[in-house]
Scaffold this motif. Structure first.
Motif, PDB file in Angstrom:
ATOM      1  N   SER A  32      -9.315  30.826 -64.955  1.00 18.05           N
ATOM      2  CA  SER A  32     -10.590  31.254 -65.507  1.00 18.05           C
ATOM      3  C   SER A  32     -10.394  32.544 -66.289  1.00 18.05           C
ATOM      4  O   SER A  32      -9.881  33.528 -65.760  1.00 18.05           O
ATOM      5  CB  SER A  32     -11.599  31.477 -64.382  1.00 18.05           C
ATOM      6  OG  SER A  32     -12.859  31.848 -64.907  1.00 18.05           O
ATOM      7  N   GLY A  33     -10.793  32.522 -67.564  1.00 16.84           N
ATOM      8  CA  GLY A  33     -10.621  33.701 -68.415  1.00 16.84           C
ATOM      9  C   GLY A  33      -9.202  33.790 -68.930  1.00 16.84           C
ATOM     10  O   GLY A  33      -8.427  32.844 -68.877  1.00 16.84           O
ATOM     11  N   ALA A  34      -8.868  34.973 -69.442  1.00 15.32           N
ATOM     12  CA  ALA A  34      -7.537  35.201 -70.002  1.00 15.32           C
ATOM     13  C   ALA A  34      -6.488  35.202 -68.899  1.00 15.32           C
ATOM     14  O   ALA A  34      -6.787  35.501 -67.746  1.00 15.32           O
ATOM     15  CB  ALA A  34      -7.510  36.537 -70.739  1.00 15.32           C
ATOM     16  N   GLY A  35      -5.241  34.858 -69.276  1.00 16.13           N
ATOM     17  CA  GLY A  35      -4.170  34.922 -68.287  1.00 16.13           C
ATOM     18  C   GLY A  35      -3.026  34.004 -68.596  1.00 16.13           C
ATOM     19  O   GLY A  35      -2.962  33.379 -69.663  1.00 16.13           O
ATOM     20  N   ALA A  36      -2.124  33.905 -67.639  1.00 15.52           N
ATOM     21  CA  ALA A  36      -0.904  33.115 -67.801  1.00 15.52           C
ATOM     22  C   ALA A  36      -1.090  31.704 -67.267  1.00 15.52           C
ATOM     23  O   ALA A  36      -1.532  31.512 -66.127  1.00 15.52           O
ATOM     24  CB  ALA A  36       0.258  33.795 -67.090  1.00 15.52           C
ATOM     25  N   VAL A  37      -0.745  30.730 -68.089  1.00 17.57           N
ATOM     26  CA  VAL A  37      -0.647  29.343 -67.661  1.00 17.57           C
ATOM     27  C   VAL A  37       0.649  29.266 -66.863  1.00 17.57           C
ATOM     28  O   VAL A  37       1.710  29.620 -67.371  1.00 17.57           O
ATOM     29  CB  VAL A  37      -0.618  28.406 -68.887  1.00 17.57           C
ATOM     30  CG1 VAL A  37      -0.279  26.990 -68.482  1.00 17.57           C
ATOM     31  CG2 VAL A  37      -1.956  28.478 -69.623  1.00 17.57           C
ATOM     32  N   ASN A  38       0.575  28.836 -65.608  1.00 17.69           N
ATOM     33  CA  ASN A  38       1.772  28.900 -64.766  1.00 17.69           C
ATOM     34  C   ASN A  38       2.757  27.769 -65.059  1.00 17.69           C
ATOM     35  O   ASN A  38       2.427  26.797 -65.725  1.00 17.69           O
ATOM     36  CB  ASN A  38       1.406  28.966 -63.276  1.00 17.69           C
ATOM     37  CG  ASN A  38       0.906  27.657 -62.713  1.00 17.69           C
ATOM     38  OD1 ASN A  38       1.234  26.575 -63.169  1.00 17.69           O
ATOM     39  ND2 ASN A  38       0.089  27.745 -61.675  1.00 17.69           N
ATOM     40  N   LEU A  54      -4.415  33.182 -73.716  1.00 17.10           N
ATOM     41  CA  LEU A  54      -3.631  32.525 -72.681  1.00 17.10           C
ATOM     42  C   LEU A  54      -2.165  32.556 -73.096  1.00 17.10           C
ATOM     43  O   LEU A  54      -1.861  32.448 -74.287  1.00 17.10           O
ATOM     44  CB  LEU A  54      -4.091  31.071 -72.512  1.00 17.10           C
ATOM     45  CG  LEU A  54      -5.591  30.843 -72.349  1.00 17.10           C
ATOM     46  CD1 LEU A  54      -5.918  29.364 -72.435  1.00 17.10           C
ATOM     47  CD2 LEU A  54      -6.068  31.431 -71.041  1.00 17.10           C
ATOM     48  N   THR A  55      -1.275  32.677 -72.137  1.00 17.12           N
ATOM     49  CA  THR A  55       0.152  32.696 -72.442  1.00 17.12           C
ATOM     50  C   THR A  55       0.867  31.616 -71.638  1.00 17.12           C
ATOM     51  O   THR A  55       0.394  31.177 -70.587  1.00 17.12           O
ATOM     52  CB  THR A  55       0.779  34.064 -72.106  1.00 17.12           C
ATOM     53  OG1 THR A  55       0.587  34.334 -70.708  1.00 17.12           O
ATOM     54  CG2 THR A  55       0.153  35.188 -72.929  1.00 17.12           C
ATOM     55  N   LEU A  56       2.024  31.192 -72.166  1.00 21.81           N
ATOM     56  CA  LEU A  56       2.862  30.213 -71.478  1.00 21.81           C
ATOM     57  C   LEU A  56       4.309  30.622 -71.675  1.00 21.81           C
ATOM     58  O   LEU A  56       4.806  30.654 -72.802  1.00 21.81           O
ATOM     59  CB  LEU A  56       2.632  28.799 -72.032  1.00 21.81           C
ATOM     60  CG  LEU A  56       3.482  27.672 -71.444  1.00 21.81           C
ATOM     61  CD1 LEU A  56       3.232  27.516 -69.942  1.00 21.81           C
ATOM     62  CD2 LEU A  56       3.208  26.368 -72.175  1.00 21.81           C
ATOM     63  N   ALA A  57       4.976  30.959 -70.579  1.00 21.86           N
ATOM     64  CA  ALA A  57       6.391  31.358 -70.626  1.00 21.86           C
ATOM     65  C   ALA A  57       7.262  30.147 -70.937  1.00 21.86           C
ATOM     66  O   ALA A  57       6.818  28.994 -70.856  1.00 21.86           O
ATOM     67  CB  ALA A  57       6.802  31.973 -69.285  1.00 21.86           C
ATOM     68  N   ASN A  58       8.505  30.395 -71.291  1.00 23.66           N
ATOM     69  CA  ASN A  58       9.464  29.308 -71.473  1.00 23.66           C
ATOM     70  C   ASN A  58       9.660  28.586 -70.151  1.00 23.66           C
ATOM     71  O   ASN A  58       9.656  29.205 -69.085  1.00 23.66           O
ATOM     72  CB  ASN A  58      10.790  29.842 -71.989  1.00 23.66           C
ATOM     73  CG  ASN A  58      10.700  30.274 -73.438  1.00 23.66           C
ATOM     74  OD1 ASN A  58       9.848  29.803 -74.186  1.00 23.66           O
ATOM     75  ND2 ASN A  58      11.580  31.166 -73.841  1.00 23.66           N
ATOM     76  N   ILE A  66       0.679  20.057 -68.777  1.00 24.29           N
ATOM     77  CA  ILE A  66      -0.583  19.569 -69.333  1.00 24.29           C
ATOM     78  C   ILE A  66      -1.609  20.687 -69.200  1.00 24.29           C
ATOM     79  O   ILE A  66      -1.768  21.255 -68.116  1.00 24.29           O
ATOM     80  CB  ILE A  66      -1.064  18.310 -68.586  1.00 24.29           C
ATOM     81  CG1 ILE A  66      -0.015  17.209 -68.689  1.00 24.29           C
ATOM     82  CG2 ILE A  66      -2.412  17.842 -69.134  1.00 24.29           C
ATOM     83  CD1 ILE A  66      -0.239  16.049 -67.739  1.00 24.29           C
ATOM     84  N   VAL A  67      -2.278  21.006 -70.306  1.00 30.94           N
ATOM     85  CA  VAL A  67      -3.309  22.047 -70.307  1.00 30.94           C
ATOM     86  C   VAL A  67      -4.588  21.417 -70.847  1.00 30.94           C
ATOM     87  O   VAL A  67      -4.572  20.772 -71.905  1.00 30.94           O
ATOM     88  CB  VAL A  67      -2.909  23.260 -71.172  1.00 30.94           C
ATOM     89  CG1 VAL A  67      -3.980  24.345 -71.108  1.00 30.94           C
ATOM     90  CG2 VAL A  67      -1.556  23.819 -70.732  1.00 30.94           C
ATOM     91  N   THR A  68      -5.698  21.604 -70.122  1.00 35.56           N
ATOM     92  CA  THR A  68      -6.970  21.018 -70.533  1.00 35.56           C
ATOM     93  C   THR A  68      -8.114  21.997 -70.312  1.00 35.56           C
ATOM     94  O   THR A  68      -8.096  22.775 -69.344  1.00 35.56           O
ATOM     95  CB  THR A  68      -7.227  19.696 -69.775  1.00 35.56           C
ATOM     96  OG1 THR A  68      -8.399  19.072 -70.293  1.00 35.56           O
ATOM     97  CG2 THR A  68      -7.375  19.912 -68.282  1.00 35.56           C
ATOM     98  N   GLY A  76     -10.298  29.397 -76.020  1.00 34.57           N
ATOM     99  CA  GLY A  76      -9.089  29.823 -75.321  1.00 34.57           C
ATOM    100  C   GLY A  76      -7.900  29.571 -76.229  1.00 34.57           C
ATOM    101  O   GLY A  76      -7.668  28.442 -76.639  1.00 34.57           O
ATOM    102  N   THR A  77      -7.177  30.624 -76.572  1.00 35.18           N
ATOM    103  CA  THR A  77      -6.021  30.486 -77.461  1.00 35.18           C
ATOM    104  C   THR A  77      -4.742  30.673 -76.666  1.00 35.18           C
ATOM    105  O   THR A  77      -4.490  31.744 -76.122  1.00 35.18           O
ATOM    106  CB  THR A  77      -6.093  31.507 -78.616  1.00 35.18           C
ATOM    107  OG1 THR A  77      -7.306  31.281 -79.336  1.00 35.18           O
ATOM    108  CG2 THR A  77      -4.911  31.333 -79.559  1.00 35.18           C
ATOM    109  N   LEU A  78      -3.955  29.608 -76.607  1.00 38.81           N
ATOM    110  CA  LEU A  78      -2.701  29.596 -75.858  1.00 38.81           C
ATOM    111  C   LEU A  78      -1.547  29.928 -76.795  1.00 38.81           C
ATOM    112  O   LEU A  78      -1.379  29.294 -77.838  1.00 38.81           O
ATOM    113  CB  LEU A  78      -2.485  28.215 -75.228  1.00 38.81           C
ATOM    114  CG  LEU A  78      -1.165  27.979 -74.495  1.00 38.81           C
ATOM    115  CD1 LEU A  78      -1.011  28.943 -73.311  1.00 38.81           C
ATOM    116  CD2 LEU A  78      -1.074  26.538 -74.027  1.00 38.81           C
ATOM    117  N   THR A  79      -0.738  30.921 -76.389  1.00 41.49           N
ATOM    118  CA  THR A  79       0.451  31.299 -77.148  1.00 41.49           C
ATOM    119  C   THR A  79       1.681  31.071 -76.275  1.00 41.49           C
ATOM    120  O   THR A  79       1.958  31.871 -75.380  1.00 41.49           O
ATOM    121  CB  THR A  79       0.383  32.775 -77.587  1.00 41.49           C
ATOM    122  OG1 THR A  79      -0.821  32.988 -78.326  1.00 41.49           O
ATOM    123  CG2 THR A  79       1.585  33.154 -78.440  1.00 41.49           C
TER     124      THR A  79
END
Length: 119
Positions: A32-38, A54-58, A66-68, A76-79
């Protein structure tokens, strides 16, 4: 065999087969909100609370993510740290979903996209 639990990685030389009722399932991260996609859950369900970064590490080679978007409170902008198909992915509506696969050669690769804007 009804059910088996493994504590480490599982490798198959012949592939994996799931029946129509069971399929392949994995843990779900509720973000919920900004943060890291695990990297530890197969699926991340995003609830936006405004304009969220939103961030996603290597990942590791062959990893699927899967991100939804499940609740739309904004964009939500995932980088991803390394992304073969661009720089960012923008989730704007409930149901926007991507499936990503990680490769060591080019990073996260887009395998499927429903409604997500690539930049």
């Amino acid at each position: 065999m009804a059910s088996t639990t493994f504590s480490g990685p599982v490798t198959s030389t012949a592939g994996f087969v799931g029946d129509i009722t069971g399929g392949i399932t994995g843990d779900v991260q509720a973000l919920s909100g900004a943060g890291a996609v695990n990297l530890t859950s197969l699926i991340t369900e995003v609830t936006t609370t405004g304009t969220n970064a939103l961030t996603l590490a290597n990942g590791t080679s062959g990893q699927v993510k899967i991100v939804t978007m499940t609740v739309d409170g904004g964009v939500g902008t995932l980088t991803p740290a390394t992304f073969a198909n661009g720089t960012t992915l923008a989730f704007q509506d409930v149901g926007d979903t991507v499936t990503l696969v990680y490769t060591t050669a080019v990073g996260w690769v887009l395998a499927s996209n429903v409604g997500v804007t690539l930049a």
